[in-house]
Design a protein around this motif. Sequence first.
Motif, mmCIF file in Angstrom:
data_model
loop_
_atom_site.group_PDB
_atom_site.id
_atom_site.type_symbol
_atom_site.label_atom_id
_atom_site.label_comp_id
_atom_site.label_asym_id
_atom_site.label_seq_id
_atom_site.Cartn_x
_atom_site.Cartn_y
_atom_site.Cartn_z
ATOM 1 N N ARG A 121 15.495 -42.668 -13.182
ATOM 2 C CA ARG A 121 14.079 -42.870 -13.491
ATOM 3 C C ARG A 121 13.196 -42.077 -12.525
ATOM 4 O O ARG A 121 12.035 -41.787 -12.826
ATOM 5 C CB ARG A 121 13.720 -44.357 -13.444
ATOM 6 C CG ARG A 121 13.849 -45.010 -12.089
ATOM 7 C CD ARG A 121 13.566 -46.504 -12.156
ATOM 8 N NE ARG A 121 12.166 -46.759 -12.433
ATOM 9 C CZ ARG A 121 11.239 -46.895 -11.483
ATOM 10 N NH1 ARG A 121 11.590 -46.792 -10.205
ATOM 11 N NH2 ARG A 121 9.986 -47.135 -11.790
ATOM 12 N N SER A 131 7.344 -36.906 -20.404
ATOM 13 C CA SER A 131 7.999 -37.989 -19.670
ATOM 14 C C SER A 131 6.955 -38.690 -18.804
ATOM 15 O O SER A 131 5.770 -38.355 -18.842
ATOM 16 C CB SER A 131 9.151 -37.466 -18.808
ATOM 17 O OG SER A 131 8.697 -36.462 -17.935
ATOM 18 N N GLN A 132 7.410 -39.646 -18.031
ATOM 19 C CA GLN A 132 6.515 -40.390 -17.147
ATOM 20 C C GLN A 132 7.183 -40.549 -15.799
ATOM 21 O O GLN A 132 8.310 -41.019 -15.696
ATOM 22 C CB GLN A 132 6.205 -41.762 -17.751
ATOM 23 C CG GLN A 132 5.240 -42.602 -16.922
ATOM 24 C CD GLN A 132 4.790 -43.855 -17.658
ATOM 25 O OE1 GLN A 132 4.218 -43.771 -18.728
ATOM 26 N NE2 GLN A 132 5.075 -45.012 -17.096
ATOM 27 N N ALA A 164 7.837 -41.909 -11.886
ATOM 28 C CA ALA A 164 8.076 -43.288 -11.437
ATOM 29 C C ALA A 164 6.790 -44.029 -11.096
ATOM 30 O O ALA A 164 6.730 -45.252 -11.210
ATOM 31 C CB ALA A 164 9.015 -43.285 -10.233
ATOM 32 N N ASP A 165 5.742 -43.292 -10.710
ATOM 33 C CA ASP A 165 4.479 -43.942 -10.362
ATOM 34 C C ASP A 165 3.560 -44.120 -11.565
ATOM 35 O O ASP A 165 2.411 -44.549 -11.417
ATOM 36 C CB ASP A 165 3.755 -43.167 -9.268
ATOM 37 C CG ASP A 165 3.319 -41.777 -9.738
ATOM 38 O OD1 ASP A 165 3.670 -41.376 -10.864
ATOM 39 O OD2 ASP A 165 2.624 -41.083 -8.967
ATOM 40 N N GLY A 166 4.061 -43.772 -12.760
ATOM 41 C CA GLY A 166 3.284 -43.946 -13.980
ATOM 42 C C GLY A 166 2.557 -42.706 -14.450
ATOM 43 O O GLY A 166 1.970 -42.711 -15.537
ATOM 44 N N THR A 167 2.583 -41.611 -13.675
ATOM 45 C CA THR A 167 1.922 -40.373 -14.071
ATOM 46 C C THR A 167 2.617 -39.761 -15.275
ATOM 47 O O THR A 167 3.822 -39.498 -15.240
ATOM 48 C CB THR A 167 1.926 -39.357 -12.912
ATOM 49 O OG1 THR A 167 1.287 -39.932 -11.779
ATOM 50 C CG2 THR A 167 1.209 -38.076 -13.310
ATOM 51 N N LYS A 168 1.873 -39.520 -16.347
ATOM 52 C CA LYS A 168 2.449 -38.919 -17.546
ATOM 53 C C LYS A 168 2.395 -37.401 -17.425
ATOM 54 O O LYS A 168 1.375 -36.829 -17.041
ATOM 55 C CB LYS A 168 1.684 -39.383 -18.787
ATOM 56 C CG LYS A 168 1.859 -40.868 -19.077
ATOM 57 C CD LYS A 168 1.140 -41.273 -20.361
ATOM 58 C CE LYS A 168 1.358 -42.761 -20.642
ATOM 59 N NZ LYS A 168 0.681 -43.191 -21.895
#
Length: 220
Positions: free
Chosen positions: A104, A135-136, A138-142
């Motif tokens: 991830r 994708s995204q 691990a910190d939520g950044t797309k």
Amino acid sequence: LARHYGIPNIKGRHFRRVTLGPDSKRRGLLGQGSILTVTSYPDRTSPVVRGKWILENVLGAPPPQPPPGVETNLEKDPEQVKATSLRQRLELHRASPTCAACHRLIDPVGLALENFDTTGKWRTMDGKTPIDASSQMADGTKINGPESLRRALLARSDVFVTVMAEKLLTYATGRAMRPEDMPAVRGIARAMAQSGNRFSSMVLGVVRTPQFQMRTKTGS
């Protein structure tokens, strides 16, 4: 080289400066064929190797090694290779909780570069499957492709500068950095920030450190 990068109207064998547009896929380290080639296998790309390289060399956050006994060969089943894309095989591999924790972190970064083939040429298909570079992190950044990944990394430019300072000081001294060396590394990064992050400032910062100018006495 220009043909390899898809840059038109370059004639002759001599090297010359080429200005890339702001939306060019080749800007920065992420578009260099040398890095894209060394982070691929001979016969296919590797989002895992590419993602690991960026985490380690750009963000200074190397992922842990896979646990003992985990199968890491995504090409083991020839029939599956024929029927699936590399992204699909990675998703199957990541379905295991044992593998998911590391992947991830690694896979989103590497998948953003999947439009570059094994030698860094631009492509839109993986075999018969259209490439999905979204994708995204691990910190939520797309992210979706190299340009959005570049922006995400630039948002962490202070981290990159510190990592680069540590690696250049490692190269200059010929040894790994220790905890007591990190104030010097951070000092180099701060000096760079004051000069607009010029590389010449980093070089000067390195040669002015006691680590570079003096040898460390080892115990007898």
